[in-house]
Design an enzyme around this catalytic site. Sequence first.
Site, PDB file in Angstrom:
ATOM      1  N   THR A 121      -2.278 -30.327  15.710  1.00  0.00           N
ATOM      2  CA  THR A 121      -1.011 -30.013  16.588  1.00  0.00           C
ATOM      3  C   THR A 121      -0.105 -31.138  16.313  1.00  0.00           C
ATOM      4  OG1 THR A 121      -2.530 -28.475  17.397  1.00  0.00           O
ATOM      5  CG2 THR A 121      -0.275 -28.966  18.755  1.00  0.00           C
ATOM      6  N   PHE A 155      -4.971 -21.835  15.978  1.00  0.00           N
ATOM      7  CA  PHE A 155      -5.268 -21.268  16.960  1.00  0.00           C
ATOM      8  C   PHE A 155      -6.507 -20.930  17.692  1.00  0.00           C
ATOM      9  CE2 PHE A 155      -1.074 -20.224  15.201  1.00  0.00           C
ATOM     10  CZ  PHE A 155      -0.086 -20.543  16.095  1.00  0.00           C
ATOM     11  N   LEU A 156      -7.601 -21.555  17.107  1.00  0.00           N
ATOM     12  CA  LEU A 156      -9.011 -21.374  17.414  1.00  0.00           C
ATOM     13  C   LEU A 156      -9.193 -21.601  19.040  1.00  0.00           C
ATOM     14  CD1 LEU A 156     -10.685 -24.129  17.612  1.00  0.00           C
ATOM     15  CD2 LEU A 156     -10.828 -23.608  15.136  1.00  0.00           C
ATOM     16  N   ASN A 214       0.705 -22.957  23.318  1.00  0.00           N
ATOM     17  CA  ASN A 214      -0.212 -23.515  24.358  1.00  0.00           C
ATOM     18  C   ASN A 214       0.547 -23.512  25.539  1.00  0.00           C
ATOM     19  OD1 ASN A 214      -2.721 -23.477  22.784  1.00  0.00           O
ATOM     20  ND2 ASN A 214      -2.611 -25.661  22.191  1.00  0.00           N
ATOM     21  N   PHE A 255      -5.931 -14.670  30.708  1.00  0.00           N
ATOM     22  CA  PHE A 255      -5.100 -15.888  30.948  1.00  0.00           C
ATOM     23  C   PHE A 255      -4.622 -15.944  32.708  1.00  0.00           C
ATOM     24  CE2 PHE A 255      -6.431 -17.756  27.347  1.00  0.00           C
ATOM     25  CZ  PHE A 255      -6.587 -19.136  27.556  1.00  0.00           C
ATOM     26  N   CYS A 266      -6.593 -29.534  24.279  1.00  0.00           N
ATOM     27  CA  CYS A 266      -5.243 -29.134  23.809  1.00  0.00           C
ATOM     28  C   CYS A 266      -4.139 -28.966  24.863  1.00  0.00           C
ATOM     29  CB  CYS A 266      -5.525 -27.761  22.953  1.00  0.00           C
ATOM     30  SG  CYS A 266      -6.559 -28.062  21.511  1.00  0.00           S
ATOM     31  N   ARG A 334     -12.929 -33.601  27.218  1.00  0.00           N
ATOM     32  CA  ARG A 334     -11.710 -34.172  27.244  1.00  0.00           C
ATOM     33  C   ARG A 334     -10.995 -33.250  28.382  1.00  0.00           C
ATOM     34  NH1 ARG A 334     -10.433 -34.323  20.651  1.00  0.00           N
ATOM     35  NH2 ARG A 334     -11.860 -32.379  20.773  1.00  0.00           N
TER      36      ARG A 334
HETATM   37  N1  LIG Z   1      -9.984 -28.618  19.619  1.00  0.00           N
HETATM   38  C1  LIG Z   1      -9.511 -27.386  19.646  1.00  0.00           C
HETATM   39  O1  LIG Z   1      -9.867 -26.477  20.265  1.00  0.00           O
HETATM   40  C2  LIG Z   1      -8.204 -27.322  18.590  1.00  0.00           C
HETATM   41  C3  LIG Z   1      -7.596 -26.256  18.639  1.00  0.00           C
HETATM   42  C4  LIG Z   1      -6.321 -26.096  17.764  1.00  0.00           C
HETATM   43  C5  LIG Z   1      -5.754 -27.090  17.365  1.00  0.00           C
HETATM   44  N2  LIG Z   1      -6.299 -28.339  17.630  1.00  0.00           N
HETATM   45  C6  LIG Z   1      -5.848 -29.542  16.878  1.00  0.00           C
HETATM   46  O2  LIG Z   1      -6.435 -29.850  15.783  1.00  0.00           O
HETATM   47  C7  LIG Z   1      -6.500 -31.358  15.749  1.00  0.00           C
HETATM   48  C8  LIG Z   1      -7.841 -31.900  15.632  1.00  0.00           C
HETATM   49  O3  LIG Z   1      -8.381 -31.701  16.894  1.00  0.00           O
HETATM   50  P1  LIG Z   1      -9.995 -31.626  16.972  1.00  0.00           P
HETATM   51  O4  LIG Z   1     -10.388 -31.121  18.370  1.00  0.00           O
HETATM   52  O5  LIG Z   1     -10.792 -31.190  15.690  1.00  0.00           O
HETATM   53  O6  LIG Z   1     -10.151 -33.186  17.228  1.00  0.00           O
HETATM   54  P2  LIG Z   1     -11.550 -34.176  16.995  1.00  0.00           P
HETATM   55  O7  LIG Z   1     -11.207 -35.431  17.668  1.00  0.00           O
HETATM   56  O8  LIG Z   1     -12.880 -33.355  17.204  1.00  0.00           O
HETATM   57  O9  LIG Z   1     -11.599 -34.468  15.343  1.00  0.00           O
HETATM   58  C9  LIG Z   1     -10.727 -35.273  14.694  1.00  0.00           C
HETATM   59  C10 LIG Z   1     -11.430 -35.993  13.522  1.00  0.00           C
HETATM   60  O10 LIG Z   1     -10.521 -36.691  12.414  1.00  0.00           O
HETATM   61  C11 LIG Z   1     -11.139 -37.937  12.244  1.00  0.00           C
HETATM   62  N3  LIG Z   1     -10.297 -39.022  11.483  1.00  0.00           N
HETATM   63  C12 LIG Z   1      -8.995 -39.723  12.519  1.00  0.00           C
HETATM   64  N4  LIG Z   1      -8.559 -40.174  11.392  1.00  0.00           N
HETATM   65  C13 LIG Z   1      -9.004 -39.635  10.240  1.00  0.00           C
HETATM   66  C14 LIG Z   1      -8.463 -39.894   8.896  1.00  0.00           C
HETATM   67  N5  LIG Z   1      -7.571 -40.852   8.902  1.00  0.00           N
HETATM   68  N6  LIG Z   1      -9.046 -39.580   7.736  1.00  0.00           N
HETATM   69  C15 LIG Z   1      -9.999 -38.595   8.070  1.00  0.00           C
HETATM   70  N7  LIG Z   1     -10.557 -38.281   9.340  1.00  0.00           N
HETATM   71  C16 LIG Z   1     -10.002 -38.930  10.379  1.00  0.00           C
HETATM   72  C17 LIG Z   1     -11.945 -38.444  13.416  1.00  0.00           C
HETATM   73  O11 LIG Z   1     -12.803 -39.397  13.037  1.00  0.00           O
HETATM   74  C18 LIG Z   1     -12.320 -36.965  14.080  1.00  0.00           C
HETATM   75  O12 LIG Z   1     -13.720 -36.841  13.749  1.00  0.00           O
HETATM   76  C19 LIG Z   1      -5.591 -32.016  17.048  1.00  0.00           C
HETATM   77  O13 LIG Z   1      -4.185 -32.128  16.424  1.00  0.00           O
HETATM   78  C20 LIG Z   1      -5.726 -30.748  17.813  1.00  0.00           C
HETATM   79  O14 LIG Z   1      -4.544 -30.843  18.734  1.00  0.00           O
HETATM   80  C21 LIG Z   1      -7.531 -28.481  18.282  1.00  0.00           C
END
Ligand SMILES: NC(=O)c1ccc[n+]([C@@H]2O[C@H](COP(=O)([O-])OP(=O)(O)OC[C@H]3O[C@@H](n4cnc5c(N)ncnc54)[C@H](O)[C@@H]3O)[C@@H](O)[C@H]2O)c1
Length: 450
Positions: A121, A155-156, A214, A255, A266, A334
Amino acid sequence: MKITIFGSGYVGLVTGACLAEMGNHVVCYDVDKHKIETLQSGGIPIHEPGLDELVHRNAKAGRLQFTTNVDLAVGHGTLQFIAVGTPPGEDGSADLQYVVQAARAIGERMTDYKVVVDKSTVPVGTGDVVESTVRQVLQSRGVQLDFAVVSNPEFLKEGAAIDDFMKPDRVVVGTSDERAVHLMRAVYSPFIRNRDRLLVMDRRSAELTKYAANAMLATRISFMNELANLAERLGADIELVRQGIGSDPRIGMQFLYPGCGYGGSCFPKDVKALIHSSIEVGMPLKILGAVEAVNEWQKRTIVDKVIARFGADLAGRRFAMWGLAFKPGTDDMREAPSLTIIRALCERGASVSAYDPVATREAQRNLGDVKGVTYASGADAAVEGCDALIIVTEWKEFRSPDFAMLRTTLRHPVIFDGRNLFDPALVREEGVEYHCVGRQQPTGGANVRN
Ligand SMILES: NC(=O)c1ccc[n+]([C@@H]2O[C@H](COP(=O)([O-])OP(=O)(O)OC[C@H]3O[C@@H](n4cnc5c(N)ncnc54)[C@H](O)[C@@H]3O)[C@@H](O)[C@H]2O)c1
């Protein structure tokens, strides 16, 4: 298709496993060695229902591979998904350093056409940053290669991530590159076979769509939380109001649950980031400022109710807490409201006996500096020796408690319920004092902070 995923967290790992399940060959790359070692040895670093089975099946079939080798990662996929974290910076803006690192790593190593797919995001315009980063690195290498940068927001929902990915309501693809659209359509077509849910748009609109979604959901929650506080003061029941308005199809039931504030990886950071972007372009979003302020307030309302009931000095008091994760179905801590509540109680001298079915380890990592928190092995064990019970996460196992046990075990048979799990009349019939959100409160239990 050959696919690489940068980042093996909640989004990257689920995306990789689901794409592998459809027959693609997926390499999940991460800079976190420990995470990759865990995955390589058959472990799953996060709690997400159904994920272990999916990962094991596809790893065993040779379609899903985990690596810290960036050369291997970039060399593998025609599609390079970026699913790294975009945490909030100090000023609330999204920290793009990991996204840019990934873009640079791709530019430094690519030798043929790549589609860089941004799933993280990110603020509007980040696709341009990724594109110019890759272009500059290619220029500095003195090579000319075609590539496209696509925005493909995710969007999960944690706790239902696999279902959401497998059966998406929509797939947003932001690009004007026809070849990239063709490839994205091919990747997603197995997931949207019964109806074409692929929305192709320009990259900036795709980036904004994720924040808008969101922001809208967070707005609904804060709106209901504020109304719940009002309902308490006016002697109305927010649960009845929820049903009354949610049955209008223009509003809908989803919601609309009041509670003790939204958290997670998020909503808080995305609301902050969108506010920050809006200020930067001279168009501050007034509604979202209020959404955030109401949420901060709401996380404290349970503490206010505890203080109204037990006094401001909580020294010597011990509270059981059921639920730590920001929502059920995940171990994600978080921005979880439980963190704010525990810190506030402990600052006032109380101790907390906490139980969560899956988030204890994450809670320990987040609360290491807080004295007075212990972790119980079960819900019943958590309440032993406690003055009262506080419920913060609506795990199913908390929905039908043994009220007789609570009545006899707690020093004061009092429940503070931040998720409105029970019918207030029923709990009171059981001889338990019940403080919930926006419904009838016992005398003295109203929201007292001014
Ligand atoms: N968690 C959710 O529910 C969700 C839903 C939709 C969108 N998002 C978005 O997706 C993105 C990821 O979220 P997440 O919850 O999976 O985060 P997360 O913290 O669980 O995972 C991110 C991963 O990226 C790795 N990382 C960092 N720098 C890196 C690099 N240069 N190369 C390779 N790996 C690297 C980290 O070590 C970590 O394991 C964010 O932007 C978040 O806003 C999250």
